[in-house]
Design an enzyme around this catalytic site. Structure first.
Site, PDB file in Angstrom:
ATOM      1  N   CYS A 127       0.825  -1.223   0.000  1.00  0.00           N
ATOM      2  CA  CYS A 127       0.000   0.000   0.000  1.00  0.00           C
ATOM      3  C   CYS A 127       0.851   1.261   0.000  1.00  0.00           C
ATOM      4  O   CYS A 127       0.312   2.366  -0.135  1.00  0.00           O
ATOM      5  CB  CYS A 127      -0.927   0.020   1.211  1.00  0.00           C
ATOM      6  SG  CYS A 127      -2.057  -1.362   1.252  1.00  0.00           S
ATOM      7  N   HIS A 183      -8.978   4.626  -0.739  1.00  0.00           N
ATOM      8  CA  HIS A 183      -7.643   4.020  -0.648  1.00  0.00           C
ATOM      9  C   HIS A 183      -7.419   3.062  -1.828  1.00  0.00           C
ATOM     10  O   HIS A 183      -7.455   1.847  -1.657  1.00  0.00           O
ATOM     11  CB  HIS A 183      -7.537   3.302   0.701  1.00  0.00           C
ATOM     12  CG  HIS A 183      -6.207   2.694   1.000  1.00  0.00           C
ATOM     13  ND1 HIS A 183      -5.024   3.115   0.432  1.00  0.00           N
ATOM     14  CD2 HIS A 183      -5.869   1.666   1.843  1.00  0.00           C
ATOM     15  CE1 HIS A 183      -4.022   2.384   0.906  1.00  0.00           C
ATOM     16  NE2 HIS A 183      -4.520   1.498   1.748  1.00  0.00           N
TER      17      HIS A 183
HETATM   18  N1  COA Z   1     -16.867   3.067   4.311  1.00  0.00           N
HETATM   19  C1  COA Z   1     -18.126   3.482   4.123  1.00  0.00           C
HETATM   20  N2  COA Z   1     -18.985   2.893   3.264  1.00  0.00           N
HETATM   21  C2  COA Z   1     -18.511   1.834   2.580  1.00  0.00           C
HETATM   22  C3  COA Z   1     -17.197   1.358   2.723  1.00  0.00           C
HETATM   23  C4  COA Z   1     -16.356   2.021   3.655  1.00  0.00           C
HETATM   24  N3  COA Z   1     -15.110   1.602   3.860  1.00  0.00           N
HETATM   25  N4  COA Z   1     -17.014   0.304   1.905  1.00  0.00           N
HETATM   26  C5  COA Z   1     -18.181   0.127   1.249  1.00  0.00           C
HETATM   27  N5  COA Z   1     -19.069   1.050   1.666  1.00  0.00           N
HETATM   28  C6  COA Z   1     -20.460   1.170   1.229  1.00  0.00           C
HETATM   29  C7  COA Z   1     -20.621   1.173  -0.268  1.00  0.00           C
HETATM   30  O1  COA Z   1     -20.577   2.466  -0.799  1.00  0.00           O
HETATM   31  C8  COA Z   1     -21.974   0.540  -0.424  1.00  0.00           C
HETATM   32  O2  COA Z   1     -22.939   1.514  -0.141  1.00  0.00           O
HETATM   33  P1  COA Z   1     -24.376   1.500  -0.910  1.00  0.00           P
HETATM   34  O3  COA Z   1     -25.015   0.206  -0.548  1.00  0.00           O
HETATM   35  O4  COA Z   1     -25.071   2.709  -0.353  1.00  0.00           O
HETATM   36  O5  COA Z   1     -24.047   1.611  -2.366  1.00  0.00           O
HETATM   37  C9  COA Z   1     -22.030  -0.479   0.692  1.00  0.00           C
HETATM   38  O6  COA Z   1     -21.109  -0.001   1.688  1.00  0.00           O
HETATM   39  C10 COA Z   1     -21.622  -1.874   0.278  1.00  0.00           C
HETATM   40  O7  COA Z   1     -20.472  -1.763  -0.544  1.00  0.00           O
HETATM   41  P2  COA Z   1     -19.632  -3.015  -0.993  1.00  0.00           P
HETATM   42  O8  COA Z   1     -18.628  -2.570  -1.987  1.00  0.00           O
HETATM   43  O9  COA Z   1     -20.553  -4.133  -1.365  1.00  0.00           O
HETATM   44  O10 COA Z   1     -18.880  -3.359   0.355  1.00  0.00           O
HETATM   45  P3  COA Z   1     -18.255  -4.718   0.773  1.00  0.00           P
HETATM   46  O11 COA Z   1     -19.052  -5.231   1.910  1.00  0.00           O
HETATM   47  O12 COA Z   1     -18.012  -5.611  -0.389  1.00  0.00           O
HETATM   48  O13 COA Z   1     -16.812  -4.264   1.296  1.00  0.00           O
HETATM   49  C11 COA Z   1     -15.295  -3.738   3.003  1.00  0.00           C
HETATM   50  C12 COA Z   1     -16.671  -3.474   2.413  1.00  0.00           C
HETATM   51  C13 COA Z   1     -15.080  -2.799   4.162  1.00  0.00           C
HETATM   52  C14 COA Z   1     -15.210  -5.207   3.488  1.00  0.00           C
HETATM   53  C15 COA Z   1     -14.220  -3.509   1.917  1.00  0.00           C
HETATM   54  O14 COA Z   1     -14.307  -2.193   1.475  1.00  0.00           O
HETATM   55  C16 COA Z   1     -12.824  -3.786   2.428  1.00  0.00           C
HETATM   56  O15 COA Z   1     -12.368  -4.928   2.397  1.00  0.00           O
HETATM   57  N6  COA Z   1     -12.097  -2.753   2.873  1.00  0.00           N
HETATM   58  C17 COA Z   1     -10.747  -2.876   3.363  1.00  0.00           C
HETATM   59  C18 COA Z   1      -9.783  -2.647   2.268  1.00  0.00           C
HETATM   60  C19 COA Z   1      -8.383  -2.855   2.735  1.00  0.00           C
HETATM   61  O16 COA Z   1      -8.067  -3.733   3.532  1.00  0.00           O
HETATM   62  N7  COA Z   1      -7.464  -2.045   2.213  1.00  0.00           N
HETATM   63  C20 COA Z   1      -6.081  -2.103   2.516  1.00  0.00           C
HETATM   64  C21 COA Z   1      -5.794  -1.417   3.779  1.00  0.00           C
HETATM   65  S1  COA Z   1      -4.063  -1.117   4.008  1.00  0.00           S
END
Ligand code: COA
Length: 382
Positions: free
Chosen positions: A83, A330
């Protein structure tokens, strides 16, 4: 070594760019930066990217992007540090300009995450952790951060709700950033009600999966001083073990401390001189731990900066001033370059409603893995 300045910046909005491929996003960011810098070519292009091979089956993105932006023939390569790939590409670009090897260098961070399905992205992100000792046990990257957060809450007697301020601040700032993925403010109740991902990390503790590209153009101060938007005062990297269990203390990010201290020494400043900090808030726990290790809060008290709202635009240390990883988004390998674009916006008075008044020194810190590669840049206004 020559002093290095930034003469142009460009970015695409962070979002789910289903209609654009990696090369199109990189193209848009590079073209915007070239226009901003008033240049038509460059000596070299360094591309920060983490997941193009893992998720898109496409490596070799240095030459790919150089060709697609119409500069076939120039030096180009990909730089990878999980990252922290964006900041790593910036550092390589700096080496090239500071050493005198090149004059005008483009640094582009680009990532395309949303064309892959959830499990693939989770596996891709986990490549930043130790495969043999961590990932083979079945833990995800969010899971690793959840362990850190749980341990922090236990050791320092902190409640989950105390982290809410990080998410509220990030979304408040993201709401004023047209390039942010999320442009709606949230309330503390939204944080408290958010769905759980890996206990205790909930949706509002976490940065999203997203796409984006950003670009900065570097040049030597001598010859480009009149076109400079910001000076790079410091660039420092430090490393730690990939696996959290191998660390001296899981709740002390030693590489953040080392990288920050090296950067402060190079810039000849102390933490109190920093006007704003683009922190690597991939998870709220990372923001708290980074604030502590970088010298802005005592151990176990980083979270208090959120509780006491010291991190707002008018606070003691504004962080995530354009939304941070939480709200701007991110797109992993691009994030380090977005942070630099945002610090430049602050130092040039272009940050709109999120402007930190009188900002002269901005710090950006990009973290690879759960603290294994930490790259700190400090920029100064012209
Ligand atoms: N914050 C706020 N809202 C979020 C979000 C976040 N981090 N991630 C997704 N959403 C929202 C989307 O906009 C969507 O909203 P909507 O229903 O109004 O359209 C809803 O949540 C579902 O989105 P989706 O893409 O299906 O989410 P998901 O459940 O597949 O994934 C996480 C959510 C948090 C699991 C995923 O974003 C993730 O794995 N994040 C971590 C990434 C990471 O580890 N990065 C590296 C770090 S160093």
């Amino acid at each position: 070594m020559r002093d290095v300045v930034i003469i142009g910046v460009g970015q695409t909005r962070v979002e789910e760019h289903w209609g654009k491929s990696l090369r199109h996003m990189a193209h848009d960011a590079v073209m915007a930066a070239m226009k901003d810098a008033g240049i038509e070519t460059a000596d070299a292009l360094y591309v920060g990217n983490m997941l193009s091979g893992e998720l898109g089956g496409q490596e070799h993105v240095g030459a790919l992007v150089a060709d697609f932006i119409g500069l076939r023939g120039i030096e180009a390569m990909k730089v990878e540090a999980a990252c922290a790939s964006g900041a790593a590409a910036l550092r390589v670009g700096m080496f090239a300009v500071a050493s005198g090897i090149h004059d005008v260098v483009m640094v582009c961070g680009v990532e395309k995450m949303t064309d892959a399905v959830g499990d693939e992205v989770t596996s891709g992100l986990a490549t930043a952790a130790d495969q043999e000792y961590e990932v083979s046990q079945g833990i995800s990257f969010v899971g690793l951060n959840a362990l850190l957060m749980r341990r922090y809450m236990h050791q320092f007697d902190v409640k989950h709700e105390h982290f809410a301020g990080f998410a509220v601040n990030a979304h408040k700032n993201g709401a004023n950033n047209p390039n942010a993925m999320f442009q709606s403010p949230i309330k503390a109740e939204t944080y408290l009600r958010a769905s759980m991902i890996a206990d205790p990390i909930n949706l509002m503790d976490s940065s999203p999966v997203c796409d984006g590209a950003a670009c900065v153009i570097l040049a030597p101060a001598d010859g480009y001083r009149a076109r400079a938007k910001a000076h790079i005062l410091a660039s420092a990297v430090a490393t730690d073990s990939l696996a959290i269990h191998d660390r001296r203390d899981p709740l002390t990010l030693d590489a953040v401390a080392l990288s920050s201290q090296k950067a402060y020494a190079q810039a000849r400043i102390t933490p109190t001189d920093v006007d704003l900090f683009e922190v690597h808030d991939a998870f709220t726990i990372m923001a708290a731990l980074s604030l502590e290790a970088a010298g802005f809060a005592p151990r176990g008290r980083g979270v208090c900066m959120a509780v006491d709202n010291e991190i707002g635009i008018e606070g003691r240390l504004p962080i995530s001033t354009m939304g941070g990883l939480k709200s701007r988004g991110h797109p992993v390998g691009a994030t380090g370059v977005y942070q630099i674009v945002e610090v430049v916006a602050q130092l040039t008075g272009q940050a709109g409603k999120n402007q930190v008044q009188g900002a002269r020194i901005g710090m950006a810190q990009n973290i690879g893995g759960s603290g294994a590669t930490v790259i700190t840049h400090i920029l100064g206004g012209v």
